[in-house]
Design a protein around this motif. Sequence first.
Motif, PDB file in Angstrom:
ATOM      1  N   THR A 181       0.794  -1.167   0.426  1.00 18.62           N
ATOM      2  CA  THR A 181      -0.524   0.015   0.092  1.00 18.62           C
ATOM      3  C   THR A 181       0.626   1.155  -0.075  1.00 18.62           C
ATOM      4  O   THR A 181       1.018   1.171   1.098  1.00 18.62           O
ATOM      5  CB  THR A 181      -0.795   0.145   1.031  1.00 18.62           C
ATOM      6  OG1 THR A 181      -1.704  -1.260   1.434  1.00 18.62           O
ATOM      7  CG2 THR A 181      -1.720   0.918   1.109  1.00 18.62           C
ATOM      8  N   VAL A 182       0.713   2.265  -0.848  1.00 20.44           N
ATOM      9  CA  VAL A 182       0.956   3.380  -1.074  1.00 20.44           C
ATOM     10  C   VAL A 182       0.128   4.690  -0.420  1.00 20.44           C
ATOM     11  O   VAL A 182      -0.845   4.561  -1.342  1.00 20.44           O
ATOM     12  CB  VAL A 182       1.742   3.148  -2.628  1.00 20.44           C
ATOM     13  CG1 VAL A 182       2.620   5.278  -2.750  1.00 20.44           C
ATOM     14  CG2 VAL A 182       3.056   2.716  -2.505  1.00 20.44           C
ATOM     15  N   ALA A 183       0.701   5.159   0.476  1.00 13.66           N
ATOM     16  CA  ALA A 183      -0.732   5.869   1.112  1.00 13.66           C
ATOM     17  C   ALA A 183       0.636   6.981   1.373  1.00 13.66           C
ATOM     18  O   ALA A 183       1.397   7.386   1.364  1.00 13.66           O
ATOM     19  CB  ALA A 183      -1.489   5.886   2.055  1.00 13.66           C
ATOM     20  N   LYS A 184      -0.302   8.286   2.386  1.00 13.28           N
ATOM     21  CA  LYS A 184       0.420   9.788   2.216  1.00 13.28           C
ATOM     22  C   LYS A 184       1.468   9.193   3.455  1.00 13.28           C
ATOM     23  O   LYS A 184       2.309  10.171   3.488  1.00 13.28           O
ATOM     24  CB  LYS A 184      -0.345  10.588   2.470  1.00 13.28           C
ATOM     25  CG  LYS A 184      -1.727  11.114   2.091  1.00 13.28           C
ATOM     26  CD  LYS A 184      -0.687  11.727   0.220  1.00 13.28           C
ATOM     27  CE  LYS A 184      -2.074  12.355  -0.357  1.00 13.28           C
ATOM     28  NZ  LYS A 184      -1.155  12.984  -1.550  1.00 13.28           N
ATOM     29  N   VAL A 185       1.111   8.179   4.105  1.00 12.36           N
ATOM     30  CA  VAL A 185       1.578   7.788   5.232  1.00 12.36           C
ATOM     31  C   VAL A 185       3.215   7.262   5.116  1.00 12.36           C
ATOM     32  O   VAL A 185       3.023   6.567   4.130  1.00 12.36           O
ATOM     33  CB  VAL A 185       0.742   7.383   6.435  1.00 12.36           C
ATOM     34  CG1 VAL A 185       2.147   7.104   7.249  1.00 12.36           C
ATOM     35  CG2 VAL A 185      -0.221   8.414   6.603  1.00 12.36           C
TER      36      VAL A 185
END
Lengths: 350, 358
Positions: free
Chosen positions: A284-288
Amino acid sequence: MLLRKGISFTALSISLILGCGNASSTPEGRETNTGGAATGSGFGSGGTGGTVTGSSFASGGTGGAAQAQGSGQGSGQGSGQGSGGELATASTGPDGFPAVCVNSLPLIPGEREPVAFSLKLELNGKPLIYGENNALAGGGTLLLSNLRFYISEVTLVDASSQRVPVDLVDSGGHREPYNVQFVNAEAPESLGLRVRAPVGTYSGVEFLLGLTDGCNNTFSPLDAPLDEASQLKWPHTFGYLFLRYEGMVTEPLTIMPSTAQKVHMGGGVHERMAPKISVLGAITVAKVNAELPLKFALDEVLKGATMPADLANFALPPPAPPGPPGAEILAGEHLRQNVPKLTIFSLGGP
Amino acid sequence: MKETPRLLVKDRSVHGWSWQPALGFLVFACSATPDAVNLKPTPNLTEVSSPFGFTGSLASTAPAENELTESRAKLGRRLFFETALSRTREVSCSSCHEQSHAFADPRPVSVGIEGKMGKRNAPGLANLAWVRTGLFWDGRVASLEEQAGKPIEDANEMDLPLAEAVARLNSDASYVAEFQAAYAEPPSELSLRQALASFVRALVSSNSRYDAFLAGDSLALNDSEKRGSDLFFSSRTGCFHCHTERTLTNDGFFNNGSYEPGGDIGRKGLTGRTGDLGKFRVPGLRNIALTAPYLHDGSLPTLSDVIDHYAKGGRGDPSTDVQIEPFELNAAEKADLLAFLGALTDQKFLTDPKFVER
């Protein structure tokens, strides 16, 4: 131009190579490229712009010889060699990747977030400690004294099995030179991959365990990490080792074969490509900022070095000095051919 | 004897180098006269091409905070020969780094002030600008700038606190002027180290016949030397595993079979790692024929001895790197290998007047 052992190549030529295929040298020492090598689709994004440095192997080449082998199935890593069989383009080599080796690549445009893969070295499922004795499954110990390899052309695979180009970047967010991550077990800061990718959920990561043919096809000196200090440069010919391992087994070698001591996996310009690695697992690539463990199993490397392989036509590319290749190089070729059957990399775990 | 850092002191072997104790006699009456006062034009130290196959220009190897300039390199050259940097004013960097020996020390271990002995051999200083993995035989310092102050303070070498060294320099108006010109400040510990590093950085050797061969002159090596090159880069001898084709060092640390129980533990002393026992820096081999004796401890007097050492697979300790394997050479092959090593000599480097004390 340097004439040595019947092969001509330019010395220290620096040229902007546009379009590729088989290279030749002009009397002025400038690299030119003629013809287009057949290529497959690969999975890299390639690069544009930047500075190209190097000289190319001036041989007949074997464009289009790469074959797809293996696939990314199973719980861990699948792999293959090269890519396959599709028509050439002007800018790709026989492995389907950029035919030139570009140092300075621009970041891929668009909004992206970083995700880090922390490389965990393991031996038989347990942490592998560099410079210390590590327990072997059958008794005895293995002291890891050298482990270095290249990872390049990293892509993520989305839910629809499409490969999504990513930026391989350093801690400062700049693209790694030549789109290559140099891993050195002695340098903890090198144990990982840091990429920038579009926000989303992915089903895996793919990369080459080694270099593209374009980067392997060099004689002129390149900058780090493709310099001699990497300890991966072939010393007397074109190209590089893709992986170098040395260790000391403290029990009699009846427990493990002599290849447990050293394995040098290299490639052959235009013919023996870096193995392709496909590692399945949710990413998962997220803002975090995310950090995921990526395990590397040395026992799989050692196993691959002893599995059957076809060495009938194996030879170092010219102008290698006369004499047979060392046992570590042959072990490396066994490994290279068997990577598709191994699970060297896997996602997950502590 | 405790291991201590040494300044620009040699330490060399066919596997692993660093710098080491060295210091000795050869007390140079230090000319406190800068070039500007001598009024003699001197060749530029910094305008040199990189040796073939070395990546990056010489200037690019310098850290941003110590940009390589002619004034800094020349100041460093003066300091290199300065005996006032030792407590007793007996020795200078050059005492253990002799140009005629490619800035190595022909003694097994170097001799500091009052006859104090070091424990490692002082290595040659050619092409250190491109070293990235740490200096001294065990790689314990990261930069030439950091390294440069160590031998000055080392009790077995120059034994002078840097603060005292700086005070001595500040008492000499000519030095103050040169530091002002080079660093826009009076002598300081930092600029002292930086200036010395600048000179050592400028010690570039790139004019051996092997360099010419690499650059394209196929006639630069004779037949014997070419056969020796083939042996050197063959899997049979395995020399190339550590000594790469162009830089002649892979910039790494390896146990070359010289360790014996109770001996110098090498890089393990720095890292504490089991596997670093007896590991030392791999030296570049340019001018190797002139830097005898060999290995980190100067225990092998000749290159012939070095070849014999590797041919028998080292001294037999199990800590020896797995790549050190026995091999056999007949007399003619050994002669060829020696001939090749001789072709690595850069005569210009050995006599270049720009490296001489001024």
